[in-house]
Design an enzyme around this catalytic site. Structure first.
Site, mmCIF file in Angstrom:
data_model
loop_
_atom_site.group_PDB
_atom_site.id
_atom_site.type_symbol
_atom_site.label_atom_id
_atom_site.label_comp_id
_atom_site.label_asym_id
_atom_site.label_seq_id
_atom_site.Cartn_x
_atom_site.Cartn_y
_atom_site.Cartn_z
ATOM 1 N N SER A 183 1.916 -9.628 -0.645
ATOM 2 C CA SER A 183 1.509 -8.226 -0.587
ATOM 3 C C SER A 183 1.758 -7.558 0.762
ATOM 4 C CB SER A 183 0.029 -8.097 -0.958
ATOM 5 O OG SER A 183 -0.750 -8.919 -0.116
ATOM 6 N N GLU A 223 -9.787 5.928 3.086
ATOM 7 C CA GLU A 223 -10.575 4.865 3.695
ATOM 8 C C GLU A 223 -9.647 3.675 3.900
ATOM 9 O OE1 GLU A 223 -10.214 5.216 0.428
ATOM 10 O OE2 GLU A 223 -9.398 3.198 0.279
ATOM 11 N N LYS A 228 0.822 -1.221 0.000
ATOM 12 C CA LYS A 228 0.000 0.000 0.000
ATOM 13 C C LYS A 228 0.856 1.273 0.000
ATOM 14 C CE LYS A 228 -4.092 -2.078 0.322
ATOM 15 N NZ LYS A 228 -5.093 -1.998 -0.745
#
Ligand SMILES: Cc1ncc(COP(=O)(O)O)c(C=O)c1O
Length: 392
Positions: free
Chosen positions: A373, A106, A84
């Site tokens: 990830s 969010e 991210k």
């Protein structure tokens, strides 16, 4: 292809009040982000702040066990522990160049919230993060991290109290405060230009993986596998490989507990076309268009929509999408932890579980790269409870 579309999917299905900031963002992508100075600054941050390139790791133990080559693209080693951060550092830098002073975001699993709060702290921006009230409880550790980083976390009590509702709240905030605010969207979803913006910022994952694998082996991998929530790590991993038709691209969705009629997040595998959060994509919905509740043991996969580019790759037959249950993902989590000494995020454990299910079925010369990830630290409480339930 129509502007802002991936085949039949994508587009900008947004209320009139959201059009000015979306157009402003699109213009800034062309004017600022495409420029050499911005790219140089971004590369500098990705190298020295995020810690790129992340490693490409050959799992010798796991490869021996399954009978083919398993490699991990180690996004868990990026700063803050997940892919991210690639997206938030890029968007925060763009926002700063646009003269914005605030980021609104969010988050589901909390990783995107932490990554946004981190980028905001780095670049001196105010940060407000909307999070479904249920996720605030599931990911308390990440809430504390965001608050320590100076962000304000706003729990969302409406709807299913998860990611879908947090996105609605963040979009409403952006509409109200668009002059000073950039909406730092966390996945390759939403109205144009977000799916394109997020893909451009995450494509570094696949570019690196392709170059690293080539350097180590002199060839391309046979398969590339990534978990799919909104689809940002997967599209980032896939993008550089799309032109290489001999590389199979496999996205892994969450099948929930796997029982008939259970809630899951298998949007591409079982969903139908429709509009959610401003984009035409595949959705979990009733025939009347009511959004169905989603579920996954992995909070980051718990979303009833998916990035439109994945719907397009599926329609083209260029990527294949499969499902993995909560229990299989938990087994994948345990197996990597014990075999290689790496605790994967529960989201990534879905991708791993799919690869483990291929054990003994592929030629020994096959090489599979899995996008790891994120790291599993955020999921320890969920894992503890799930293991206690499993083992009675
Ligand atoms: C570690 C990790 N992997 C995957 C995801 C799923 O998101 P995406 O499909 O956008 O990569 C999340 C979302 O929070 C995450 O935290």
């Amino acid at each position: 292809m129509k502007k802002g579309y991936f085949g039949d999917f994508g587009g900008r299905f947004a209320p009139e009040l959201l059009m000015p900031p979306l157009l402003e963002l699109e213009e800034a992508m062309g004017r600022i982000m495409a420029g050499e100075a911005f790219q140089r600054e971004l590369t500098e941050l990705l190298t020295h702040f995020v810690g790129r390139p992340t490693a490409l790791y050959h799992c010798a133990n796991l490869s021996r066990e399954v009978g083919f080559g398993v490699w991990l693209k180690r996004e868990d080693l990026a700063h803050t522990g997940a892919h991210k951060i690639n997206n938030t550092v890029g968007q925060a830098l763009l926002a700063k160049h646009m003269g914005k002073t605030k980021l609104v975001a969010e988050t589901g699993a909390g990783q995107h919230g932490v990554a946004t709060a981190t980028a905001a702290a780095l670049l001196g921006l105010e940060c407000i993060v909307y999070m479904g009230a249920e996720d605030v409880v599931r990911q308390a550790h990440n809430v504390q991290r965001m608050e320590l980083l100076g962000a304000t976390v706003r729990p969302v009590e409406s709807g299913s109290r998860t990611l879908k509702d947090a996105i609605n709240a963040a979009m409403r905030h952006w509409i109200a405060e668009q002059a000073a605010t950039h909406y730092c969207l966390g996945s390759a979803v939403g109205p144009h230009p977000f799916p394109l913006l997020v893909r451009e910022l995450q494509a570094v994952i696949g570019r690196e993986a392709l170059a690293q694998f080539r350097e180590r082996t002199g060839k391309l991998p046979d398969r590339v596998v990534a978990c799919v929530g909104g689809g940002s790590n997967a599209i980032g991993m896939f993008h550089a490989f799309v032109p290489h038709e001999q590389v199979a691209l496999i996205g892994v969705e969450a099948a929930g507990d796997g029982s008939p009629g259970c809630c899951h997040s298998a949007t591409l595998s079982t969903g139908t076309p429709g509009v959610l959060h401003g984009t035409m994509t595949k959705l979990l919905q009733t025939p009347e268009g009511q959004i169905l509740p989603s579920h996954s043991l992995a909070p980051g996969l718990d979303y009833p929509g998916v990035g439109p580019e994945h719907a397009h790759l599926q329609a083209l037959g260029r990527a294949e999408y499969v499902c993995v249950t909560d229990d299989q993902a938990l087994a994948g989590f345990m197996r990597l932890t014990r075999s290689e000494g790496i605790l994967p995020a529960l989201e990534s454990s879905h991708a791993l579980a799919h690869v483990l299910s291929l054990s003994g079925t592929l030629p020994a010369t096959t090489d599979v790269i899995v996008c790891l990830s994120g790291r599993g630290d955020k999921d320890l409480e969920i894992v503890r409870q799930a293991l206690a339930k499993r083992d009675g």
